[in-house]
Design an enzyme around this catalytic site. Structure first.
Site, short mmCIF file in Angstrom:
data_model
loop_
_atom_site.label_atom_id
_atom_site.label_comp_id
_atom_site.label_asym_id
_atom_site.label_seq_id
_atom_site.Cartn_x
_atom_site.Cartn_y
_atom_site.Cartn_z
N PRO A 71 0.81 -1.22 0.00
CA PRO A 71 0.00 0.00 0.00
C PRO A 71 0.84 1.26 0.00
CG PRO A 71 -0.98 -1.59 1.46
CD PRO A 71 0.34 -2.18 1.01
N CYS A 72 0.52 2.15 -0.92
CA CYS A 72 1.36 3.34 -1.11
C CYS A 72 0.72 4.61 -0.57
CB CYS A 72 1.67 3.53 -2.59
SG CYS A 72 0.22 3.79 -3.62
N GLN A 73 -0.54 4.60 -0.18
CA GLN A 73 -1.19 5.84 0.24
C GLN A 73 -0.44 6.57 1.35
OE1 GLN A 73 -5.01 5.58 2.08
NE2 GLN A 73 -5.54 7.68 1.64
N PHE A 119 2.58 6.87 1.77
CA PHE A 119 3.82 7.43 1.28
C PHE A 119 3.62 8.39 0.11
CE2 PHE A 119 4.84 2.90 2.46
CZ PHE A 119 5.27 3.22 3.74
#
Length: 470
Positions: free
Chosen positions: A185-187, A189
């Site tokens: 999950p990138c949210q 960052f």
């Protein structure tokens, strides 16, 4: 007759058993299709191919065991099978095994399956993404496991378990694999994610308990299963988040597990770990790619992501070539929305800011779109298709009939699939079994498929060597 009666009775019973078994197979097929498509859609398809009286109620009653004598005709069976993905051409002759974590709709899987890999495990929590994934990627019922919450595997939400107990559970639960893929999950960052969480007064990065720490679930799996190679993907901003501390911790963690990270020491603007999708498709989309090799296998020698340059397509499709010839009028911005976006951009331009919509000229072969985001369903602002509107940011009359006819439009989900590389104009269509809103979210959260197919191709010989050393 009396002498033959036992034989006749046995044949009748066998026939009944065979008939019951066939009915169970048909019901199982229907249930698999219903994991992907809505009952209404399935009923419409069945009615169209056979002229039968299928309805949502009929399907629901059969699935719940209230229509025990319901059967499918051959044409309906064929149609339902066609709604499920077929096995890849190399099915049963796989060169290596891999797992697909935080899989989304399978953007990273695509390239590794294309070089002969067998996906043996998929983890994805979003139920709508799972539907799209199952609609497009074959999941062998005997050799593939599907998981929703990765913490069910890693036991990271069980403070009562020791690290050793959690590792034992991972080893017992996950199938053996040569390559681990994870778009964790990138949210927490991403620039957008950090801004949103700051505005809400929430933590982000590793301090975000719901998503940020999921990197450590990936690390737990790597530590327990020791795959020969891993490929991790995230947004470019991961490198700069929290003044670089987040990325430093990630790199130190992976190195501490006994892995060499490709191009680990390279930093700056020329960092080959940052891959821009614009080299493959007309969309500026930068992602950081971490390729790790198990140190004891000595696979990392002479590998660099700089070599991707040689795999860029000789001719990149133009933006205009990806568009559908005709689209529904619902994709054209309403006068109210277009006026709002226009004035919003004009206001920020006056302040010297870069905020505003992204208008793309489909007639210009050099056009490159902005990054498609998961919020695209809201207004489509980052990628609007120019339909001839006067682009001068001056005082324009929004009541001008000629300009109103040429209002910009957003991409259709099908065009998003093409812009992300899930399908080509001439090739097999990518199945989109969800609403437009969910489709936009899924494509906006995914990767540029041919970019990661190039990474897979670059790794192909290393994977073969890893299999030999297995």
């Amino acid at each position: 007759m009396q002498v033959l009666q036992p034989v006749i009775d046995e044949l009748i019973e066998q026939s009944r058993d065979a008939d019951n078994h066939k009915q169970e197979e048909e019901l199982c097929l229907l249930k698999k299709v219903l994991e992907i498509y809505d009952q209404k859609v399935v009923a419409e398809v069945l009615r169209a191919v056979s002229g039968s009286n299928w309805t949502r109620e009929t399907i629901n009653r059969w699935v719940n065991g209230k229509l025990t004598n319901k059967r499918l005709v051959d044409v309906e069976i064929k149609m339902l099978k066609g709604m499920l993905p077929s096995p890849p051409a190399h099915h049963g002759k796989y060169a290596f095994r891999f797992i697909d974590l935080f899989a989304g709709i399978g953007g990273i899987r695509s390239g590794f399956e294309a070089i002969g890999g067998q996906c043996v495990f998929t983890s994805e929590w979003n139920k709508y993404a799972v539907r799209t994934y199952k609609a497009n990627w074959y999941c062998d019922p005997d050799q593939h496991k599907f998981n929703e919450d990765i913490r069910d595997i890693t036991q990271s939400d069980r403070p009562d378990l020791s690290d050793e107990e959690a590792a034992a559970h991972i080893r017992a639960t996950l199938p053996e694999h040569d390559v681990l893929l994870a778009g964790f999950p990138c949210q927490p960052f991403s620039l957008a994610g950090v801004s949103k969480k700051n505005a809400l007064g929430r933590a982000h990065g590793f301090a975000c308990e719901t998503q940020g720490t999921l990197f450590f679930d990936v690390a737990r799996i790597i530590d327990a299963k020791r795959p020969a190679i891993f490929v991790l993907e995230n947004v470019k901003n991961l490198k700069s988040h929290d003044k670089g501390n987040t990325f430093r911790i990630i790199m130190e963690t992976l190195a501490g597990l006994g892995y060499e990270i490709a191009d680990a020491a390279v930093t700056g603007a020329s960092d080959p770990k940052i891959i821009d999708g614009k080299h493959f498709l007309p969309q500026h989309r930068e992602r950081i790619v971490l390729v790790g090799f198990r140190r004891d296998l000595n696979l990392h020698q002479d590998f660099t992501l700089r070599a991707l340059d040689a795999l860029y397509p000789q001719r990149r499709p133009t933006f205009g070539e990806l568009l559908e010839p005709t689209v529904d009028a619902k994709y054209i911005l309403t006068p109210t929305l277009w006026k709002y976006l226009y004035n919003y951009a004009k206001k920020h331009q006056a302040k010297g800011n870069g905020f505003g919509y992204g208008l793309v000229d489909p007639a210009n072969p050099a056009s490159v779109a902005r990054t498609l985001s998961a919020r695209y369903y809201k207004d489509g602002a980052e990628i609007l298709i120019d339909r001839g509107w006067d682009k001068a940011l001056g005082e324009l009359d929004f009541n001008d009939a000629e300009n109103q006819v040429r209002r910009p439009r957003r991409l259709t989900p099908r065009e998003c699939a093409r812009l992300m590389g899930f399908e080509t104009v001439e090739g097999k269509p990518f199945r989109i079994p969800v609403s437009d809103t969910q489709a936009y979210r899924q494509f906006g959260n995914s990767v540029v498929v041919p970019a990661f197919a190039a990474v897979a191709k670059l790794l192909e010989e290393k994977i073969k060597l890893a299999v030999k050393k297995r």
